[in-house]
Design a protein around this motif. Structure first.
Motif, PDB file in Angstrom:
ATOM      1  N   MET A  76       0.848  -1.212   0.000  1.00  0.00           N
ATOM      2  CA  MET A  76       0.000   0.000   0.000  1.00  0.00           C
ATOM      3  C   MET A  76       0.875   1.250   0.000  1.00  0.00           C
ATOM      4  SD  MET A  76      -2.799   1.540  -0.167  1.00  0.00           S
ATOM      5  CE  MET A  76      -4.124   0.341  -0.091  1.00  0.00           C
ATOM      6  N   PHE A  77       0.306   2.347  -0.478  1.00  0.00           N
ATOM      7  CA  PHE A  77       1.063   3.596  -0.533  1.00  0.00           C
ATOM      8  C   PHE A  77       1.314   4.137   0.875  1.00  0.00           C
ATOM      9  CE2 PHE A  77      -1.872   3.552  -4.259  1.00  0.00           C
ATOM     10  CZ  PHE A  77      -0.916   3.266  -5.224  1.00  0.00           C
ATOM     11  N   ARG A  78       2.426   4.861   1.019  1.00  0.00           N
ATOM     12  CA  ARG A  78       2.746   5.486   2.297  1.00  0.00           C
ATOM     13  C   ARG A  78       2.172   6.909   2.330  1.00  0.00           C
ATOM     14  NH1 ARG A  78       6.341   8.924   3.737  1.00  0.00           N
ATOM     15  NH2 ARG A  78       7.239   8.949   1.641  1.00  0.00           N
ATOM     16  N   ARG A  79       2.203   7.565   1.156  1.00  0.00           N
ATOM     17  CA  ARG A  79       1.820   8.978   1.082  1.00  0.00           C
ATOM     18  C   ARG A  79       1.275   9.283  -0.319  1.00  0.00           C
ATOM     19  NH1 ARG A  79       3.714  13.530   4.011  1.00  0.00           N
ATOM     20  NH2 ARG A  79       4.262  15.338   2.770  1.00  0.00           N
ATOM     21  N   GLY A  87      -7.342  -9.392 -13.055  1.00  0.00           N
ATOM     22  CA  GLY A  87      -8.521  -9.750 -13.836  1.00  0.00           C
ATOM     23  C   GLY A  87      -9.646 -10.349 -13.016  1.00  0.00           C
ATOM     24  N   HIS A  88      -9.556 -10.154 -11.693  1.00  0.00           N
ATOM     25  CA  HIS A  88     -10.640 -10.644 -10.850  1.00  0.00           C
ATOM     26  C   HIS A  88     -11.634  -9.501 -10.629  1.00  0.00           C
ATOM     27  CE1 HIS A  88     -12.748 -12.957  -7.921  1.00  0.00           C
ATOM     28  NE2 HIS A  88     -12.499 -12.093  -6.943  1.00  0.00           N
ATOM     29  N   GLY A  89     -12.887  -9.714 -11.016  1.00  0.00           N
ATOM     30  CA  GLY A  89     -13.863  -8.626 -10.934  1.00  0.00           C
ATOM     31  C   GLY A  89     -15.105  -8.983 -10.146  1.00  0.00           C
ATOM     32  N   VAL A 108     -20.256  -6.945 -15.211  1.00  0.00           N
ATOM     33  CA  VAL A 108     -18.926  -7.293 -14.713  1.00  0.00           C
ATOM     34  C   VAL A 108     -18.240  -8.279 -15.661  1.00  0.00           C
ATOM     35  CG1 VAL A 108     -19.520  -9.185 -13.111  1.00  0.00           C
ATOM     36  CG2 VAL A 108     -17.600  -7.701 -12.606  1.00  0.00           C
ATOM     37  N   ARG A 109     -19.009  -9.208 -16.253  1.00  0.00           N
ATOM     38  CA  ARG A 109     -18.421 -10.131 -17.240  1.00  0.00           C
ATOM     39  C   ARG A 109     -17.817  -9.362 -18.414  1.00  0.00           C
ATOM     40  NH1 ARG A 109     -22.627 -13.723 -16.684  1.00  0.00           N
ATOM     41  NH2 ARG A 109     -23.771 -12.693 -18.358  1.00  0.00           N
ATOM     42  N   ALA A 110     -18.572  -8.379 -18.904  1.00  0.00           N
ATOM     43  CA  ALA A 110     -18.116  -7.606 -20.074  1.00  0.00           C
ATOM     44  C   ALA A 110     -16.855  -6.804 -19.763  1.00  0.00           C
ATOM     45  CB  ALA A 110     -19.231  -6.695 -20.564  1.00  0.00           C
ATOM     46  N   VAL A 111     -16.810  -6.130 -18.615  1.00  0.00           N
ATOM     47  CA  VAL A 111     -15.634  -5.286 -18.348  1.00  0.00           C
ATOM     48  C   VAL A 111     -14.396  -6.117 -18.038  1.00  0.00           C
ATOM     49  CG1 VAL A 111     -16.832  -3.176 -17.685  1.00  0.00           C
ATOM     50  CG2 VAL A 111     -16.280  -4.839 -15.918  1.00  0.00           C
ATOM     51  N   VAL A 112     -14.581  -7.264 -17.404  1.00  0.00           N
ATOM     52  CA  VAL A 112     -13.430  -8.148 -17.158  1.00  0.00           C
ATOM     53  C   VAL A 112     -12.877  -8.624 -18.503  1.00  0.00           C
ATOM     54  CG1 VAL A 112     -12.716 -10.399 -16.236  1.00  0.00           C
ATOM     55  CG2 VAL A 112     -14.065  -8.841 -14.814  1.00  0.00           C
ATOM     56  N   ALA A 113     -13.787  -9.008 -19.406  1.00  0.00           N
ATOM     57  CA  ALA A 113     -13.355  -9.471 -20.729  1.00  0.00           C
ATOM     58  C   ALA A 113     -12.673  -8.351 -21.503  1.00  0.00           C
ATOM     59  CB  ALA A 113     -14.552 -10.000 -21.511  1.00  0.00           C
ATOM     60  N   ALA A 114     -13.073  -7.109 -21.257  1.00  0.00           N
ATOM     61  CA  ALA A 114     -12.497  -5.967 -21.975  1.00  0.00           C
ATOM     62  C   ALA A 114     -11.192  -5.494 -21.337  1.00  0.00           C
ATOM     63  CB  ALA A 114     -13.505  -4.824 -22.029  1.00  0.00           C
ATOM     64  N   GLY A 115     -10.762  -6.150 -20.256  1.00  0.00           N
ATOM     65  CA  GLY A 115      -9.498  -5.801 -19.618  1.00  0.00           C
ATOM     66  C   GLY A 115      -9.571  -4.554 -18.753  1.00  0.00           C
ATOM     67  N   TYR A 116     -10.744  -4.262 -18.206  1.00  0.00           N
ATOM     68  CA  TYR A 116     -10.880  -3.092 -17.341  1.00  0.00           C
ATOM     69  C   TYR A 116     -10.096  -3.300 -16.054  1.00  0.00           C
ATOM     70  CZ  TYR A 116     -12.873   0.971 -15.086  1.00  0.00           C
ATOM     71  OH  TYR A 116     -13.008   2.182 -14.472  1.00  0.00           O
ATOM     72  N   GLU A 117      -9.699  -2.200 -15.412  1.00  0.00           N
ATOM     73  CA  GLU A 117      -9.032  -2.300 -14.119  1.00  0.00           C
ATOM     74  C   GLU A 117      -9.443  -1.129 -13.234  1.00  0.00           C
ATOM     75  OE1 GLU A 117      -4.706  -3.041 -14.168  1.00  0.00           O
ATOM     76  OE2 GLU A 117      -4.569  -1.888 -12.318  1.00  0.00           O
ATOM     77  N   ALA A 154      -2.658   0.111  -5.917  1.00  0.00           N
ATOM     78  CA  ALA A 154      -1.390  -0.291  -5.312  1.00  0.00           C
ATOM     79  C   ALA A 154      -0.989  -1.702  -5.731  1.00  0.00           C
ATOM     80  CB  ALA A 154      -1.488  -0.200  -3.788  1.00  0.00           C
ATOM     81  N   GLY A 155      -1.826  -2.341  -6.553  1.00  0.00           N
ATOM     82  CA  GLY A 155      -1.486  -3.664  -7.069  1.00  0.00           C
ATOM     83  C   GLY A 155      -1.937  -4.811  -6.201  1.00  0.00           C
ATOM     84  N   GLU A 156      -2.752  -4.525  -5.193  1.00  0.00           N
ATOM     85  CA  GLU A 156      -3.243  -5.603  -4.325  1.00  0.00           C
ATOM     86  C   GLU A 156      -4.391  -6.345  -5.004  1.00  0.00           C
ATOM     87  OE1 GLU A 156      -4.238  -4.349  -0.365  1.00  0.00           O
ATOM     88  OE2 GLU A 156      -2.423  -3.137  -0.161  1.00  0.00           O
ATOM     89  N   PRO A 157      -4.541  -7.617  -4.657  1.00  0.00           N
ATOM     90  CA  PRO A 157      -5.722  -8.330  -5.154  1.00  0.00           C
ATOM     91  C   PRO A 157      -6.975  -7.824  -4.447  1.00  0.00           C
ATOM     92  CG  PRO A 157      -4.427  -9.753  -3.712  1.00  0.00           C
ATOM     93  CD  PRO A 157      -3.656  -8.473  -3.868  1.00  0.00           C
ATOM     94  N   LEU A 158      -8.132  -7.979  -5.082  1.00  0.00           N
ATOM     95  CA  LEU A 158      -9.395  -7.481  -4.521  1.00  0.00           C
ATOM     96  C   LEU A 158      -9.632  -7.962  -3.093  1.00  0.00           C
ATOM     97  CD1 LEU A 158     -12.356  -7.722  -7.064  1.00  0.00           C
ATOM     98  CD2 LEU A 158     -11.474  -5.695  -5.906  1.00  0.00           C
ATOM     99  N   GLY A 159      -9.378  -9.240  -2.880  1.00  0.00           N
ATOM    100  CA  GLY A 159      -9.618  -9.799  -1.548  1.00  0.00           C
ATOM    101  C   GLY A 159     -11.101  -9.967  -1.256  1.00  0.00           C
TER     102      GLY A 159
END
Lengths: 455, 202
Positions: free
Chosen positions: A1-4, A219-221, A260-269, A317-322
């Motif tokens: 996670m970011f510090r600042r 790619g987990h949505g 959500v299926r469509a945006v995951v397939a479209a590579g959304y982030e 920050a690159g973390e997985p959704l969790g």
């Protein structure tokens, strides 16, 4: 996670982001313009830095000013909030070139969704219904008449270039189409230097329903349900709520899952919102995607208990959704009222001035996101949003009752606000029955609407 | 106008250098600039800066076509409310946040609300302050003289004397971070020998 991180925005959303940072133990620097020197987010920040004059183009919209501020204050990332630079792929690109993180979708993703037409084609090809339209641009009058007959009237004539309503007309008959098409061509030519037009089916009495999604870098949505934003004035949302009264449980789930299926397939982030128009028969047509946090995100937070800004920060920050879809539980009903410095008696003219008194309502299920304080000068340079009153209840009638009570308790003295329109809306029969449509306020006219409620 | 500025240019023969630079500038002007100008036209950005090899190119949208544009950093924010300066109710600790500002531990570097202070040169941007030779105390300067620069992402922005006078104290350490509008160099005003006509203005 970011510090600042640097918060490159103002008003209630700067405060909202600051609060998320505090919760996560992230230091927050607020970048402000000269007009916002005394603003609450600038006062409450761990550090505040003036980036330019009141003119947003030289402060909140200046990429060098914002990035320089982030670098000299030792930040690792920039949160753009909503509006300003939040969906600008060029800005996101320059941020990354300076080894800073952009808290939002990566520039490639912003670029992919930069055009509405492109987004519709992309997501339309991935399972989302889009509004029926003409095949390609209109070649001549005959082609236009054929296509309109195929779509069925009324239809909307739209220019291929630009926006802002120029060159756009809704027509109900072939005769109207023939005369309007000439006007639209010349308007489009004058405004955009391009007179190509196309047709779109016009949906009378449509509803605005949007789906909130979140997708991580892997790619987990998931979706976080939908929101109904049908109460609008000239395409500006005023009231938002969830769940939408327009659709049943099964239809809502189906729509959210398709989104959500469509945006995951479209590579959304990162977090995003897919907007749909829903017609009287409950058909939902995708219209656009917003690649940022939205003003009305608290509605979703009230239902899910999930902090949307925290989610944004974690994904950036690159973390997985969790979170799995099964972890997202939608409970009860929430309504948000946008409190604007606008005068309903004078065509909703935006106002500015000094806040003499301010009291935010409280009680169970009541939340006020606002940057106001007594003595604060509302500057005239930016949008007129003073705050958002959000209420939650176990069901819609309870939420409406709490909204009425909270609105009674709210005190904002010193500037004229639009609370009268909210009072009227909370007594309006169509609203109470959940039958509101996007054209409701504009068709009746706000003045008539207010007068009817006053009787 | 686009500005171009080379970085890391040490240890190269100057003649060759210059020729190469001219060629590079010509190439940037022909190839990169039209694309950048088009790009700026499609975004909401007020300014745009890109790196191309060892060059940085910055485009700035022209100001001056709408109200409130073209304001200089030395102008005061024009509060819309008439009589704002005099209405005297207490503000809740508006100064509190400034104490923590980077590069200004004293917390007194910012201009207070009020009329433009012609006796202090202020920062034109947020960046790193680099005083020049004419910022030395005791130097006699004319309005507009260059006192130093504020480095914004490698692009120096000029800090100029707001009035004729003699340079006094420099209020910020060299090479520290400064914000937009921050007071940098004090100027002792030279009082004109014969006062102008009395009774003007207020």
């Amino acid at each position: 996670m970011f510090r600042r991180i640097l918060i490159a925005n103002r008003g209630e959303i700067a405060l909202r982001i600051l609060r998320a940072c505090r919760t996560l133990g992230i230091e927050a620097v607020v970048a402000y313009s000269e007009a916002d020197r005394d603003s609450l987010p600038a006062q409450l920040a761990d550090e505040a830095i003036c980036i330019g004059p009141p003119d947003a183009r030289r402060s909140y919209l200046s990429a060098p000013a914002v990035i320089s501020a982030a670098l000299v204050t030792g930040c690792e990332a920039i949160h753009p909030g909503y509006g300003f630079l939040s969906e600008d792929e060029t800005f996101a690109e320059v941020v990354r070139a300076h080894d800073l993180a952009f808290i939002g979708p990566p520039p490639e993703v912003l670029d992919r969704f930069a055009s509405k037409e492109g987004s519709r084609r992309l997501l339309g090809g991935l399972g989302l219904a889009t509004i029926p339209g003409s095949q390609g641009m209109l070649r001549d009058d005959e082609h236009a008449l054929d296509e309109a007959a195929r779509l069925g009237y009324p239809v909307l004539i739209k220019p291929s270039a630009g926006g802002g309503g120029k060159g756009m007309r809704m027509v109900r008959t072939s005769r109207e189409l023939e005369s309007a098409i000439r006007v639209c061509r010349s308007e489009a030519k004058a405004a955009f230097g391009d007179d190509s037009l196309y047709l779109e089916k016009w949906l009378d009495d449509n509803r605005h329903v949007e789906v909130q999604v979140a997708v991580d870098r892997f790619g987990h949505g998931i979706h976080l349900g939908e929101r109904d934003c049908s109460v609008q004035r000239r395409h500006q949302k005023i009231v938002e709520e969830a769940p939408t009264p327009a659709l049943g449980t099964a239809a809502r789930e189906q729509l959210a899952e398709a989104a959500v299926r469509a945006v995951v397939a479209a590579g959304y982030e990162n977090v995003g919102t897919l907007e749909f128009l829903v017609d009287a028969d409950g058909n939902a047509y995708f219209i656009e995607i917003n690649c940022r946090i939205q003003v009305e995100h608290p509605v979703t937070e009230m239902l899910t208990g999930i902090d949307m800004v925290e989610l944004q920060l974690r994904i950036a920050a690159g973390e997985p959704l969790g979170l799995r879809q099964a972890d997202v539980e939608l409970r009860g009903h929430a309504i948000e009222l946008r409190i604007n410095a606008e005068d309903p008696a004078h065509e909703f003219r935006p106002g500015a001035g000094t806040i003499e008194r301010f009291h935010a309502p409280g009680g169970p299920g009541v939340r006020m996101d606002s940057h106001l304080y007594p003595g604060y000068d509302v500057p005239p340079y930016y949008d007129s949003l003073l705050g958002k009153l959000i209420v939650w209840g176990p069901d819609r009638p309870t939420a409406i009752a709490r909204a009425r009570a909270a609105l009674e308790e709210l005190v904002i003295d010193g500037v004229t606000t639009n609370v009268e329109i909210h009072r009227a809306m909370l007594e309006n029969e169509a609203f109470l029955e959940g039958r509101m449509t996007t054209n409701m306020l504009d068709r009746i006219g706000s003045a008539a609407f207010l007068a009817a409620a006053a009787r | 106008m686009p500005e171009a500025d080379p970085q890391h240019r040490e240890q190269r023969a100057e003649g060759v250098d210059r020729q190469a630079d001219h060629a590079a500038i010509a190439r940037l002007a022909d190839e990169l600039l039209p694309a950048l100008i088009a790009k700026l036209g499609t975004t909401r950005l007020g300014e745009l800066e890109v790196r191309e090899g060892e060059w940085r190119v910055r485009l700035r949208r022209p100001f001056g076509t709408a109200p409130g544009e073209g304001r200089r950093s030395t102008d005061r924010p024009s509060r819309s409310q008439p009589g704002h300066e005099g209405h005297g109710h207490a503000r809740p600790t508006p100064e509190a946040h400034r104490v923590a500002r980077a590069g200004d531990p004293s917390g007194n570097g910012s201009r207070p609300h009020g009329e433009p202070d012609r006796s202090v040169a202020t920062s034109p941007a947020v960046g790193i302050f680099r005083p020049g030779a004419r910022a030395a105390a005791g130097t006699r300067v004319r309005a507009g003289d260059l006192l130093g620069t504020v480095d914004v992402l490698g692009m120096p922005q000029e800090v100029t004397a707001p009035a004729d006078g003699i340079v006094g104290a420099t209020l910020v350490e060299p090479e520290t971070a400064v914000e937009y509008g921050q007071e940098l160099v004090r100027i002792e005003l030279v009082v004109p020998a014969s006062p102008g006509p009395v009774g003007e203005g207020h």
